[in-house]
Design a protein around this motif. Structure first.
Motif, PDB file in Angstrom:
ATOM      1  N   THR A  96       0.831  -1.194   0.000  1.00 48.34           N
ATOM      2  CA  THR A  96       0.000   0.000   0.000  1.00 48.34           C
ATOM      3  C   THR A  96       0.872   1.253   0.000  1.00 48.34           C
ATOM      4  O   THR A  96       1.956   1.290   0.578  1.00 48.34           O
ATOM      5  N   SER A  97       0.358   2.288  -0.643  1.00 47.13           N
ATOM      6  CA  SER A  97       1.110   3.539  -0.719  1.00 47.13           C
ATOM      7  C   SER A  97       1.303   4.164   0.656  1.00 47.13           C
ATOM      8  O   SER A  97       2.293   4.866   0.894  1.00 47.13           O
ATOM      9  N   LYS A  98       0.366   3.920   1.569  1.00 48.99           N
ATOM     10  CA  LYS A  98       0.498   4.521   2.901  1.00 48.99           C
ATOM     11  C   LYS A  98       1.758   4.037   3.593  1.00 48.99           C
ATOM     12  O   LYS A  98       2.477   4.829   4.214  1.00 48.99           O
ATOM     13  N   VAL A  99       2.042   2.747   3.508  1.00 48.93           N
ATOM     14  CA  VAL A  99       3.253   2.211   4.122  1.00 48.93           C
ATOM     15  C   VAL A  99       4.489   2.772   3.433  1.00 48.93           C
ATOM     16  O   VAL A  99       5.475   3.138   4.077  1.00 48.93           O
ATOM     17  N   GLU A 129       9.084   6.607   3.746  1.00 48.82           N
ATOM     18  CA  GLU A 129       9.771   7.666   3.001  1.00 48.82           C
ATOM     19  C   GLU A 129       9.588   9.043   3.627  1.00 48.82           C
ATOM     20  O   GLU A 129       9.982  10.057   3.039  1.00 48.82           O
ATOM     21  N   GLY A 130       8.990   9.096   4.827  1.00 54.22           N
ATOM     22  CA  GLY A 130       8.872  10.360   5.525  1.00 54.22           C
ATOM     23  C   GLY A 130       7.845  11.307   4.945  1.00 54.22           C
ATOM     24  O   GLY A 130       7.975  12.537   5.048  1.00 54.22           O
ATOM     25  N   PHE A 168       1.053  -5.612   3.000  1.00 55.71           N
ATOM     26  CA  PHE A 168       1.697  -6.348   1.915  1.00 55.71           C
ATOM     27  C   PHE A 168       0.795  -7.477   1.431  1.00 55.71           C
ATOM     28  O   PHE A 168       0.013  -8.032   2.203  1.00 55.71           O
ATOM     29  N   ALA A 169       0.949  -7.814   0.171  1.00 61.24           N
ATOM     30  CA  ALA A 169       0.323  -9.022  -0.372  1.00 61.24           C
ATOM     31  C   ALA A 169       1.263  -9.593  -1.424  1.00 61.24           C
ATOM     32  O   ALA A 169       2.048  -8.867  -2.046  1.00 61.24           O
ATOM     33  N   VAL A 170       1.186 -10.886  -1.593  1.00 65.60           N
ATOM     34  CA  VAL A 170       1.955 -11.562  -2.637  1.00 65.60           C
ATOM     35  C   VAL A 170       0.976 -12.292  -3.542  1.00 65.60           C
ATOM     36  O   VAL A 170       0.184 -13.125  -3.080  1.00 65.60           O
ATOM     37  N   VAL A 171       1.015 -11.935  -4.815  1.00 59.33           N
ATOM     38  CA  VAL A 171       0.140 -12.555  -5.808  1.00 59.33           C
ATOM     39  C   VAL A 171       0.985 -13.524  -6.630  1.00 59.33           C
ATOM     40  O   VAL A 171       2.003 -13.123  -7.221  1.00 59.33           O
ATOM     41  N   ARG A 172       0.561 -14.763  -6.655  1.00 64.84           N
ATOM     42  CA  ARG A 172       1.308 -15.805  -7.371  1.00 64.84           C
ATOM     43  C   ARG A 172       0.422 -16.418  -8.448  1.00 64.84           C
ATOM     44  O   ARG A 172      -0.755 -16.665  -8.224  1.00 64.84           O
TER      45      ARG A 172
END
Length: 312
Positions: free
Chosen positions: A38-41, A46-47, A194-198
Motif C-alpha cells: 500500500t502507498s500509505k506504508v 519515506e517520511g 503487503f500481499a503476494v500474488v502468485r
C-alpha cells in the motif's frame, strides 16, 4: 492458479524503515511473484507523513481542480492521478498529521524490487497501490499508482475472439486488476499492507527491466473525455481561461464544431482556414468554440466571427 497471500505481523512502520526488512521475514517469495504494497506504508517509510491542515495539503498537492461538490474535491494531483482529495489521507496517523502520496511511486516500487532481488535472490514484480473511486460507480477499489518489473497493460488488439471477431481496443489494465485482488486479501482494517500474488509470472519482467511503471496507465491531460466535472466544464468554457484549454483536449474537426454550434442555434460555414458565423450569440459561440479547442475573433469589418483551431 492464482493465489493471494497477505501476511499478518507487520510492525508499526516508521520513517527510515526498509520495506524489504518488513516484508521478507513474513513471506517465502519465488521468481515470478508480484509483491503488492500500500502507498500509505511506502509514504510512511519515506517520511511523507506531515503536520498541518488537511485542506491546505490537498491544495498543495493539486495541479488542477476537476470537480467540487461541497467539501469534496476531485483533483488531478502532482502525479497526474485524478482522485478525491489529491490522495491526501488523514487516517491511521496521529491527530494533526496527514499522509501524502510517495514522491515517485514507480521509483519506490523499483527500490523494493531491487532490495528483494539483492536480499532474497528472487525476481519479482512490485506494485504500489492506493484507493480510488470510479466515475459512475459507488464504492472504491485499489489501483496501481507505482509499479516495477511488471507488464502493467496487456494489449489484445489484433487478436481474435472465439467467434473470429478481431479485437480492436481491448487492453486489460492488469496492474490495477492485481492491485484490486490483493486488496481483497489485505482488507482495509486488517493491518496487512503487503500481499503476494502468485500465478501471473508471465507479467513479470526479467531482472534489470523495470518497465514503463504505473505512470504509463495515466492518460495525458486532455486525452481523457472527462477533464472537468459537469458544472466545472460549463464555467471553464464560459470564462475561457487559456490555462484551462488543455483539459478539453485537442481541437476537433470543423464539421464537429459546426454540428455543436448548430445544436446551439448558430449556423457556421466553412472558409479558408476555419469557419465563419454571425456575431449573434457571440458569448455562446466563444464558449462552445473554446470547449472544442477553437478560438474566435472578429472579422476585420466587424460583421462576422471567424473561428480557427487553437494552437496545441
Amino acid at each position: 492458479m492464482l493465489t493471494v497471500t497477505a501476511p499478518d505481523g507487520v510492525p508499526e512502520v516508521r520513517a527510515g524503515d526498509e520495506l524489504a526488512d518488513l516484508l521478507l521475514p513474513l513471506v517465502d517469495l519465488a521468481d515470478g511473484d508480484v509483491v503488492v504494497v500500500t502507498s500509505k506504508v511506502v509514504s510512511k517509510v519515506e517520511g511523507r507523513v506531515v503536520e498541518g491542515d488537511r485542506e491546505e495539503w490537498i491544495t498543495a498537492e493539486t495541479e488542477r481542480l476537476v470537480a467540487r461538490r461541497g467539501p469534496t474535491r476531485i483533483v488531478r494531483n502532482r502525479l497526474g492521478l485524478t482522485m478525491a482529495a489529491a490522495g491526501v489521507d488523514a487516517s491511521n496517523v496521529t491527530a494533526g498529521s496527514v499522509v501524502l502520496l510517495p514522491l515517485d511511486p514507480d521509483a519506490s516500487a523499483a527500490r523494493l524490487r531491487a532490495a528483494v532481488a539483492e536480499r532474497a535472490g528472487v525476481n519479482v514484480g512490485v506494485i504500489v497501490t492506493d484507493t480510488a473511486g470510479r466515475a459512475w460507480r459507488e464504492g472504491q477499489t485499489d489501483i496501481a499508482i507505482g509499479a516495477a518489473g511488471l507488464i502493467v497493460l496487456e494489449s489484445f488488439a489484433g487478436r481474435l475472439d472465439q467467434h473470429g471477431n478481431e479485437l480492436a481496443v481491448t487492453a486489460p489494465a492488469v496492474a490495477d486488476e492485481i492491485a484490486s485482488v490483493a486488496e481483497l486479501a489485505q482488507g482495509k482494517l486488517g493491518a496487512r499492507p503487503f500481499a503476494v500474488v502468485r500465478g501471473r509470472s508471465d507479467l513479470v519482467l526479467p531482472p534489470g527491466e523495470d518497465g514503463p511503471g504505473a505512470r504509463s496507465l495515466i492518460r495525458a491531460d486532455g486525452g481523457d473525455l472527462f477533464g472537468y466535472g459537469a458544472r466545472e466544464a460549463v464555467l471553464r468554457a464560459v470564462t475561457r481561461d487559456p490555462a484551462d484549454a488543455v483539459a478539453f483536449g485537442a481541437p476537433v474537426a470543423a464539421d464537429e464544431l459546426v454540428e455543436a454550434l448548430r445544436r446551439c442555434g448558430v449556423a457556421a460555414v466553412a472558409e479558408a482556414g476555419g469557419l465563419r458565423c454571425t456575431t449573434a450569440r457571440e458569448d455562446a459561440v466563444a464558449a462552445v468554440a473554446f470547449a472544442h479547442g477553437w478560438g474566435v475573433e472578429h472579422a476585420p469589418d466587424g460583421t462576422d466571427l471567424r473561428l480557427r483551431p487553437s494552437s496545441p
